[in-house]
Design a protein around this motif. Structure first.
Motif, PDB file in Angstrom:
ATOM      1  N   THR A 123       0.839  -1.210   0.000  1.00  0.00           N
ATOM      2  CA  THR A 123       0.000   0.000   0.000  1.00  0.00           C
ATOM      3  C   THR A 123       0.867   1.251   0.000  1.00  0.00           C
ATOM      4  O   THR A 123       1.960   1.260   0.560  1.00  0.00           O
ATOM      5  N   ILE A 149      -2.463  -0.938  -3.288  1.00  0.00           N
ATOM      6  CA  ILE A 149      -3.537   0.040  -3.093  1.00  0.00           C
ATOM      7  C   ILE A 149      -2.905   1.418  -2.923  1.00  0.00           C
ATOM      8  O   ILE A 149      -2.049   1.617  -2.065  1.00  0.00           O
ATOM      9  N   GLY A 175      -7.529   3.624  -3.122  1.00  0.00           N
ATOM     10  CA  GLY A 175      -8.205   3.609  -1.837  1.00  0.00           C
ATOM     11  C   GLY A 175      -8.502   5.022  -1.349  1.00  0.00           C
ATOM     12  O   GLY A 175      -7.927   6.004  -1.837  1.00  0.00           O
ATOM     13  N   PRO A 302      -5.172  -6.926  -4.385  1.00  0.00           N
ATOM     14  CA  PRO A 302      -6.232  -6.393  -3.513  1.00  0.00           C
ATOM     15  C   PRO A 302      -7.646  -6.773  -3.961  1.00  0.00           C
ATOM     16  O   PRO A 302      -8.545  -6.840  -3.128  1.00  0.00           O
TER      17      PRO A 302
END
Length: 310
Positions: A123, A149, A175, A302
């Protein structure tokens, strides 16, 4: 005497014939009754083998828990519906092909036995910032066949919508990281809703898809942040491994080695790794992903992680 005897014998024969003729009919009737009783008994046994709606739904709930790997909070939500006989969650999870979920510590956990456990979730927070840096990060992700993400802030999206589109067009999930990157846990519900929902709308307007992942700034969303995220179909998460890239300075030496050390010292199966759109992180990313692969880790997509129903 001969005639009378013959008559008597003839009458006796007739009576005997009548008696023997009725016996099979009586037996057939008895057999039919026995068969009916047997069918009724078997039917009752069959019914007893079929669980009642309540017990059946409990088993479905158990299967749902085992196959879909729900968190305790999600199980609390679904327990009542499970007890009434609804068994749709497992089917939905299978249909959506979600292989993983997040546990309470935000680690990535397989839903079923046999699914790869030695995975990490990548992420990047606080973007989108610069096209060159975004492209550099995604080039490395593509090299390692990895997805990450990108948790974005609304105010940055407003300033540079083309950068958000760049991330989306290059096939990386986006996100929600709130609008202003403020601490949400002590804010009112209307303010938290505004911080989250304006990002949802902005991202959907630009990319055509609303985010399904939410990370509160500073890892502090509070109960209200969780509630609003859930209402918007967002999976709330913080992280389980911090790269500490945000603590580093531009002129700090050996940042790549420091990042490698920070990540690998905390590394474990299911690690949810927090990084940022920072120049030194982009520079170190190839080394980080190579090291993870050398240690036998794979990068989870994801899209294979369960999210709440929108």
């Amino acid at each position: 005497m001969g005639t009378k005897t013959a008559a008597i014998l003839f009458t006796a024969c007739l009576l005997l014939s009548a008696c023997t003729a009725t016996k099979p009919e009586s037996a057939a009737t008895s057999n039919q009754q026995d068969s009916a009783a047997s069918d009724s008994s078997n039917s009752a046994k069959d019914q007893s083998n079929v669980s009642s709606p309540k017990s059946s739904s409990k088993q479905a709930g158990s299967d749902d828990h085992n196959s879909a790997g729900k968190t305790n909070a999600q199980n609390d939500k679904t327990s009542e519906s499970n007890e009434t006989g609804a068994a749709t969650s497992a089917t939905s999870a299978t249909t959506n092909n979600k292989m993983y979920h997040l546990d309470k510590a935000y680690n990535v956990i397989p839903n079923q036995q046999g699914t790869e456990k030695k995975v990490v979730l990548l992420t990047f927070d606080d973007g989108p910032k610069e096209a060159a840096m975004i492209n550099k990060i995604i080039d490395v992700l593509d090299k390692h066949k990895a997805k990450a993400i990108f948790f974005v802030n609304g105010y940055r999206v407003k300033e540079h919508p083309e950068l958000l589109k760049l991330i989306h067009d290059r096939g990386q999930p986006i996100g929600n990281h709130s609008w202003d990157h403020i601490v949400l846990k002590n804010k009112s519900e209307p303010e938290v809703k505004k911080q989250i929902e304006t990002v949802q709308k902005a991202v959907k307007d630009i990319t055509g898809q609303a985010p399904v992942f939410f990370r509160p700034p500073h890892g502090a969303g509070g109960d209200v942040g969780r509630k609003v995220a859930k209402e918007n179909g967002l999976l709330y998460m913080t992280w389980s491994v911090g790269s500490l890239d945000w603590t580093m300075k531009k002129n700090q030496p050996n940042k790549t080695e420091a990042l490698l050390k920070n990540v690998t010292e905390q590394l474990h199966p299911g690690s949810n790794i927090l990084m940022h759109e920072l120049p030194w992180t982009a520079e170190a990313l190839d080394s980080i992903l190579t090291r993870l692969e050398q240690k036998g880790y794979q990068f989870v997509d994801p899209q294979g992680i369960e999210v709440p129903a929108s």
